[in-house]
Design a protein around this motif. Sequence first.
Motif, PDB file in Angstrom:
ATOM      1  N   UNK A   1       0.827  -1.211   0.000  1.00  0.00           N
ATOM      2  CA  UNK A   1       0.000   0.000   0.000  1.00  0.00           C
ATOM      3  C   UNK A   1       0.859   1.258   0.000  1.00  0.00           C
ATOM      4  N   UNK A   2       1.894   1.214   0.828  1.00  0.00           N
ATOM      5  CA  UNK A   2       2.761   2.394   0.928  1.00  0.00           C
ATOM      6  C   UNK A   2       3.517   2.615  -0.376  1.00  0.00           C
ATOM      7  N   UNK A   3       3.961   1.517  -0.969  1.00  0.00           N
ATOM      8  CA  UNK A   3       4.676   1.664  -2.243  1.00  0.00           C
ATOM      9  C   UNK A   3       3.762   2.311  -3.292  1.00  0.00           C
ATOM     10  N   UNK A   4       2.511   1.891  -3.252  1.00  0.00           N
ATOM     11  CA  UNK A   4       1.559   2.457  -4.205  1.00  0.00           C
ATOM     12  C   UNK A   4       1.333   3.945  -3.915  1.00  0.00           C
ATOM     13  N   UNK A   5       1.209   4.263  -2.633  1.00  0.00           N
ATOM     14  CA  UNK A   5       1.025   5.672  -2.270  1.00  0.00           C
ATOM     15  C   UNK A   5       2.207   6.509  -2.745  1.00  0.00           C
ATOM     16  N   UNK A   6       3.410   5.977  -2.542  1.00  0.00           N
ATOM     17  CA  UNK A   6       4.596   6.710  -2.965  1.00  0.00           C
ATOM     18  C   UNK A   6       4.565   6.940  -4.483  1.00  0.00           C
ATOM     19  N   UNK A   7       4.227   5.900  -5.210  1.00  0.00           N
ATOM     20  CA  UNK A   7       4.169   6.029  -6.670  1.00  0.00           C
ATOM     21  C   UNK A   7       3.130   7.051  -7.096  1.00  0.00           C
ATOM     22  N   UNK A   8       1.962   6.988  -6.450  1.00  0.00           N
ATOM     23  CA  UNK A   8       0.898   7.927  -6.823  1.00  0.00           C
ATOM     24  C   UNK A   8       1.332   9.359  -6.544  1.00  0.00           C
ATOM     25  N   UNK A   9       1.947   9.538  -5.397  1.00  0.00           N
ATOM     26  CA  UNK A   9       2.392  10.887  -5.041  1.00  0.00           C
ATOM     27  C   UNK A   9       3.412  11.389  -6.062  1.00  0.00           C
ATOM     28  N   UNK A  10       4.320  10.528  -6.433  1.00  0.00           N
ATOM     29  CA  UNK A  10       5.362  10.959  -7.365  1.00  0.00           C
ATOM     30  C   UNK A  10       4.804  11.182  -8.767  1.00  0.00           C
ATOM     31  N   UNK A  11       3.862  10.325  -9.157  1.00  0.00           N
ATOM     32  CA  UNK A  11       3.244  10.493 -10.472  1.00  0.00           C
ATOM     33  C   UNK A  11       2.505  11.833 -10.530  1.00  0.00           C
ATOM     34  N   UNK A  12       1.873  12.171  -9.419  1.00  0.00           N
ATOM     35  CA  UNK A  12       1.121  13.417  -9.380  1.00  0.00           C
ATOM     36  C   UNK A  12       2.027  14.632  -9.571  1.00  0.00           C
ATOM     37  N   UNK A  13       3.163  14.628  -8.900  1.00  0.00           N
ATOM     38  CA  UNK A  13       4.055  15.789  -9.038  1.00  0.00           C
ATOM     39  C   UNK A  13       4.585  15.890 -10.467  1.00  0.00           C
ATOM     40  N   UNK A  14       4.578  14.810 -11.162  1.00  0.00           N
ATOM     41  CA  UNK A  14       5.057  14.851 -12.548  1.00  0.00           C
ATOM     42  C   UNK A  14       3.937  15.175 -13.524  1.00  0.00           C
ATOM     43  N   UNK A  15       2.775  15.413 -12.972  1.00  0.00           N
ATOM     44  CA  UNK A  15       1.609  15.757 -13.779  1.00  0.00           C
ATOM     45  C   UNK A  15       1.390  14.752 -14.899  1.00  0.00           C
ATOM     46  N   UNK A  16       1.449  13.515 -14.490  1.00  0.00           N
ATOM     47  CA  UNK A  16       1.281  12.478 -15.481  1.00  0.00           C
ATOM     48  C   UNK A  16       0.113  11.607 -15.048  1.00  0.00           C
ATOM     49  N   UNK A  17      -0.719  11.261 -15.982  1.00  0.00           N
ATOM     50  CA  UNK A  17      -1.833  10.395 -15.628  1.00  0.00           C
ATOM     51  C   UNK A  17      -1.445   8.970 -15.978  1.00  0.00           C
ATOM     52  N   UNK A  18      -1.450   8.127 -14.980  1.00  0.00           N
ATOM     53  CA  UNK A  18      -1.084   6.740 -15.247  1.00  0.00           C
ATOM     54  C   UNK A  18      -2.111   5.844 -14.578  1.00  0.00           C
ATOM     55  N   UNK A  19      -2.551   4.859 -15.290  1.00  0.00           N
ATOM     56  CA  UNK A  19      -3.603   3.984 -14.774  1.00  0.00           C
ATOM     57  C   UNK A  19      -3.194   3.319 -13.469  1.00  0.00           C
ATOM     58  N   UNK A  20      -4.194   3.100 -12.621  1.00  0.00           N
ATOM     59  CA  UNK A  20      -3.949   2.420 -11.352  1.00  0.00           C
ATOM     60  C   UNK A  20      -3.310   1.053 -11.572  1.00  0.00           C
ATOM     61  N   UNK A  21      -3.768   0.383 -12.628  1.00  0.00           N
ATOM     62  CA  UNK A  21      -3.242  -0.958 -12.891  1.00  0.00           C
ATOM     63  C   UNK A  21      -1.731  -0.912 -13.156  1.00  0.00           C
ATOM     64  N   UNK A  22      -1.309   0.145 -13.854  1.00  0.00           N
ATOM     65  CA  UNK A  22       0.124   0.278 -14.144  1.00  0.00           C
ATOM     66  C   UNK A  22       0.907   0.513 -12.855  1.00  0.00           C
ATOM     67  N   UNK A  23       0.416   1.457 -12.063  1.00  0.00           N
ATOM     68  CA  UNK A  23       1.129   1.767 -10.815  1.00  0.00           C
ATOM     69  C   UNK A  23       1.144   0.557  -9.883  1.00  0.00           C
ATOM     70  N   UNK A  24       0.020  -0.156  -9.862  1.00  0.00           N
ATOM     71  CA  UNK A  24      -0.040  -1.348  -9.007  1.00  0.00           C
ATOM     72  C   UNK A  24       0.980  -2.390  -9.458  1.00  0.00           C
TER      73      UNK A  24
END
Length: 459
Positions: free
Chosen positions: A291-314
Motif C-alpha cells: 500500500x505504501x509503495x503504491x502511495x509513494x508512486x501515486x504521489x510521485x506520479x502526481x508531481x510529474x503531472x502524469x496520468x497513469x492507470x492504477x493498474x500500471x502503478x499497481x
Amino acid sequence: MDQHALWQIVLAKIEPTLSRPSFLTWFHDTGIAHVEDGVATVSVPNGFMREWLQNKYHKAILHALREANSDIKDVSYVIGQTETASLGSALKDRIARRKRALAPSLGEDMSIRELSVNPETSLNPRYTFSNFVVGSFNELANAAAQSVVKNPGTTYNPLFIYGGVGLGKTHLIQAIGNELIARSPNVKVRYAPSEKYMGEILDALRNQSMNALKEKYRSVDLLIMDDIQFIARTEKMQEEFFHTFNALYERNKQIIISSDRPPQAIATLEARLRSRFEGGMIADVGLPDFETRLTILKAKAETKEIVMGDDVLKYVAENIKNNIRELEGALNQLVMASKLSSAPITVDTAKKVIATYAAAPKKFLSPKKIIRAVSEFYDITEKELMHQSRKKDVVHPRQIAMYLMREHLKNSYPSIGEKFGGRDHTTVIHSCEKVGQDLLTNPELVEELKAIRERIFLN
Ligand code: ADP
Ligand code: MG
C-alpha cells in the motif's frame, strides 16, 4: 568575450569527444577563474579533479581555448575560485539538459537531486517532509524526526536512523535540516556524507587547516552525518568525529546520524562512539508494504503531472519491493515512455520497462555494475580492466574494482581473482590492502572512490 561564454565554448568542444560519464565527472563545477597575460586559469572543485584535468585533459582544454581565443597561450588550474556563481550554474543547466537528452531513464528528478545543493548547508532542497510518504515502515523514524524539528538538541540527541539502501534515510535526515531552516532561517545546519567529511579531514591534515575544519563542523546548530558506517573504518576519523560530536553535544546542538545498520552491528565502531549513539534515539527504516509503495508512486506520479492507470502503478508497486529509489527510477522511465508516445501507458509497457528491476530485485549491486562503473570512470574498456593487460593505466583501476567488490559484495578473494582473468587470490588481497592503506593517506583517492560509488549506485 566574457569568461563565461569562453568556457561554454570550450565545454561545447570537449563534450562530444568524451563519454558522457567522463564529461560529467571531470567538467562539472568547472569554470574560468580569470584570464591574465595569456594564461587562462581554470577553476575546479577539488585537488583530485585538478590533477586529472592537468594530466588527462590539459591538451584538449588548451586547444579548445586557443581556438576560441588566440590570445591564450597557456592554462593553469586552481581549486574553487570561479568568479561568477553563474558559471557553475550555467554548466549545471547544460549538464542537466544533456542528461535529459541522453539518458531519458534518469528522469528529471535525478538532475535536480545532484545539482541544486545549497553550498552553505550542503542540503538538497528537494528533500522535504511535504514529499516524504510515511507508512508503518518508517513511522518511528519519522516521528523521531518530527520531534527533533520541534525540540532540536533536547529530546532525541543524537538521532540515529538506520536502514537499507534506497529507503529514505538521506531524504528524511535532510528534510529535518530543510524544515528547521524554513522555521528559523538563522539556524546553522550542515549536512555531510561521512565520506565527504573524511575527505575534508584528510585535506585539512595535509594543508594544516584543521582548525578551520573544526570550526566549520563545530559552529553549527545541527550536524547531519550521513552513512556513518564508513567512518568506522579508521580510528583517526572516529577520533575526530568523537571530538566534534562532544563539542556539539555539550552545547545542546542537535546531531543526526544515519547508517546502513544499527550501532551495535558496526563491527569496528569504537565503544565510546557507540555508547554516545545509544544514548540518543535509534530508529530504523524498514521496507514499505504494498500500500505504501503504491502511495509513494501515486504521489510521485502526481508531481510529474502524469496520468497513469492504477493498474500500471499497481504493477510497479507489486514488482519493486526493496528500494524506493528503484521505485522512483521505474516511474521515471514510464513517465519518459509516456512523453514519447501518444498512447497511454499500459501494464504491458510497464512490464517491459521494469523487467530490468523486477528480474533482479536483490541484485541491486552486482559485480557487473562495479566493473562498468570503474571502467567508465577511468575511460578504459571492460576488457582491459578484466584481462591480462599489463598496461600501467589499468593496474590502478583494477585494484579499485577488486577493492569495491570485496567491500560491497563481500566476494571472496579467490572468486574475485577468478573474475579478473584467473588472477591469484594473493594478488587480490594485495590489491585490496593497498587501496585500503592508500585511502588513509590520500584524500584524492577518497574523492575518486566516492565518485565511483556514486556512479555505481546511481546508474
Ligand atoms: P537512502 O539514503 O536510505 O539510501 P534515499 O533517502 O536516498 O535513501 O531515498 C532514495 C530515493 O527514494 C530518494 O529519491 C527519495 O526521495 C525517495 N524516497 C525515499 N523514501 C521516501 C518516502 N518515504 N517518500 C517519498 N520518497 C521517498
Ligand atoms: Mg543515503
